[in-house]
Design a protein around this motif. Structure first.
Motif, PDB file in Angstrom:
ATOM      1  N   VAL A   1     -58.886  93.955 -42.728  1.00  0.00           N
ATOM      2  CA  VAL A   1     -58.602  94.436 -41.585  1.00  0.00           C
ATOM      3  C   VAL A   1     -59.642  94.082 -40.592  1.00  0.00           C
ATOM      4  O   VAL A   1     -59.568  93.828 -39.456  1.00  0.00           O
ATOM      5  CB  VAL A   1     -58.155  96.033 -41.572  1.00  0.00           C
TER       6      VAL A   1
ATOM      7  N   LEU B   1     -52.781  91.431 -36.982  1.00  0.00           N
ATOM      8  CA  LEU B   1     -51.792  91.411 -37.944  1.00  0.00           C
ATOM      9  C   LEU B   1     -51.415  90.199 -38.687  1.00  0.00           C
ATOM     10  O   LEU B   1     -51.156  90.236 -39.832  1.00  0.00           O
ATOM     11  CB  LEU B   1     -50.314  92.196 -37.421  1.00  0.00           C
TER      12      LEU B   1
ATOM     13  N   ALA C   1     -43.896  88.156 -38.027  1.00  0.00           N
ATOM     14  CA  ALA C   1     -44.817  88.666 -37.002  1.00  0.00           C
ATOM     15  C   ALA C   1     -45.304  87.484 -36.068  1.00  0.00           C
ATOM     16  O   ALA C   1     -45.723  87.696 -35.022  1.00  0.00           O
ATOM     17  CB  ALA C   1     -45.921  89.175 -37.685  1.00  0.00           C
TER      18      ALA C   1
ATOM     19  N   LEU D   1     -54.687  94.753 -32.636  1.00  0.00           N
ATOM     20  CA  LEU D   1     -53.818  94.907 -33.853  1.00  0.00           C
ATOM     21  C   LEU D   1     -52.900  94.101 -33.966  1.00  0.00           C
ATOM     22  O   LEU D   1     -52.662  93.195 -35.233  1.00  0.00           O
ATOM     23  CB  LEU D   1     -53.534  96.386 -34.291  1.00  0.00           C
ATOM     24  N   PRO D   2     -51.882  93.901 -32.896  1.00  0.00           N
ATOM     25  CA  PRO D   2     -50.661  93.140 -33.053  1.00  0.00           C
ATOM     26  C   PRO D   2     -50.992  91.507 -33.271  1.00  0.00           C
ATOM     27  O   PRO D   2     -50.545  90.914 -34.040  1.00  0.00           O
ATOM     28  CB  PRO D   2     -49.922  93.219 -31.667  1.00  0.00           C
TER      29      PRO D   2
ATOM     30  N   TRP E   1     -53.296  90.103 -47.483  1.00  0.00           N
ATOM     31  CA  TRP E   1     -52.643  91.208 -48.020  1.00  0.00           C
ATOM     32  C   TRP E   1     -51.553  90.923 -49.102  1.00  0.00           C
ATOM     33  O   TRP E   1     -51.347  91.659 -50.232  1.00  0.00           O
ATOM     34  CB  TRP E   1     -51.893  91.955 -46.911  1.00  0.00           C
TER      35      TRP E   1
ATOM     36  N   VAL F   1     -56.363 100.144 -43.194  1.00  0.00           N
ATOM     37  CA  VAL F   1     -56.423 100.392 -41.759  1.00  0.00           C
ATOM     38  C   VAL F   1     -57.468 101.496 -41.069  1.00  0.00           C
ATOM     39  O   VAL F   1     -58.213 101.191 -40.367  1.00  0.00           O
ATOM     40  CB  VAL F   1     -55.016 100.767 -41.024  1.00  0.00           C
TER      41      VAL F   1
ATOM     42  N   GLU G   1     -44.719  87.559 -42.240  1.00  0.00           N
ATOM     43  CA  GLU G   1     -45.481  86.787 -41.655  1.00  0.00           C
ATOM     44  C   GLU G   1     -44.734  85.836 -40.604  1.00  0.00           C
ATOM     45  O   GLU G   1     -45.338  85.762 -39.570  1.00  0.00           O
ATOM     46  CB  GLU G   1     -46.240  85.575 -42.771  1.00  0.00           C
TER      47      GLU G   1
ATOM     48  N   MET H   1     -53.793  89.095 -41.072  1.00  0.00           N
ATOM     49  CA  MET H   1     -53.852  90.080 -42.185  1.00  0.00           C
ATOM     50  C   MET H   1     -52.879  89.921 -43.229  1.00  0.00           C
ATOM     51  O   MET H   1     -53.228  89.896 -44.422  1.00  0.00           O
ATOM     52  CB  MET H   1     -53.740  91.442 -41.843  1.00  0.00           C
ATOM     53  N   ILE H   2     -51.860  89.275 -43.055  1.00  0.00           N
ATOM     54  CA  ILE H   2     -50.575  89.255 -43.991  1.00  0.00           C
ATOM     55  C   ILE H   2     -50.823  88.310 -45.046  1.00  0.00           C
ATOM     56  O   ILE H   2     -50.857  88.895 -46.314  1.00  0.00           O
ATOM     57  CB  ILE H   2     -49.138  88.825 -43.182  1.00  0.00           C
TER      58      ILE H   2
END
Length: 242
Positions: free
Chosen positions: A125, A160, A232, A156-157, A167, A56, A229, A163-164
């Motif tokens: 990111v 996210l 989110a 960012l929210p 990641w 990040v 995931e 990204m999951i």
């Protein structure tokens, strides 16, 4: 693969482990391998936490930081992506003492693997942030938010969720990379397996158990990332509705 299917695979992995462990020729190896597995899990969890933090910071610094921070972020990403994780561990463990810096093997393992995966994660990111529609930035400007406020509250929210999944892949890669920490004197799962194999020569029994253990740990990571995931995505949907 959904949460239900992943949960079933996790259960099947542990059942397979119990079945293998129940065989008479396998039982003697279980206690030692479990100790090694606990070391592997510790390195994986701590390395993942460090990787996320570094990713990040480096990803945002590369995109929006002043030029010194941007330059440092680019150097970090390219160096750790462009060199071997094994060489990085050796450098931290064997080279740093020549400069008066002595680190514990466990610290070297966490820092080395965390920084390595964090360099890949920085690009995750960056890509997720760039995937957020341009209109979201325009909306944040209309709300008179600074760039950092817009990143924290709006961009960012939304990024996210994107990204999951990658990641999750990186976390599993970090788990598998822990097998090389045995070369810096850490008694992880791979080290315990190799040690037992050298003394007993029961290769089939030992590495069958190890295979199932790595699979079970990786499936737990996959399940946790699927749940994260889903949560989110649900939270983002509620935010959009409200």
């Amino acid at each position: 693969m959904g949460v239900r299917q992943t949960t079933i695979l996790v259960i099947l992995s542990f059942v397979a482990g119990l079945v293998v462990a129940s065989f008479a020729g396998f039982r003697e190896f279980i206690p030692g391998l479990l100790e090694g597995a606990w070391v592997t899990v510790r390195i994986t969890v701590q390395g993942c936490l460090l990787a996320v933090v570094m990713a990040v910071i480096a990803g945002i610094a590369k995109m929006y930081g002043p030029w010194p921070l941007r330059w440092l972020a680019v150097c970090y990403i390219e160096v750790f992506r462009g060199t071997s994780a094994l060489v990085q561990l050796f450098w931290l463990f064997f080279v740093l003492p020549h400069f008066g810096v002595f680190l514990e093997p466990m610290t070297v393992a966490v820092v080395g693997l965390g920084l390595n995966v964090g360099a890949y994660g920085a690009e995750v990111v960056r890509g997720a942030i760039q995937a957020v529609p341009r209109g979201q930035w325009e909306a944040s400007t209309a709300l008179n938010l600074t760039r950092m406020q817009a990143l924290r509250r709006i961009i960012l929210p939304q990024a996210l969720v994107a990204m999951i999944p990658p990641w999750g892949n990186l976390f599993i890669e970090l788990l598998k990379s822990t097998a090389i920490v045995s070369l810096i004197t850490i008694g992880d799962l791979a080290f315990r397996a190799q040690q037992m194999n050298q003394t007993t020569l029961k290769t089939v029994q030992i590495f069958s158990i190890v295979l199932v253990m790595y699979l079970a740990i990786s499936m737990v990571i996959t399940l946790l990332m699927r749940l994260l995931e889903r949560r989110a995505a649900a939270g983002l949907s509620r935010g959009r509705v409200s």
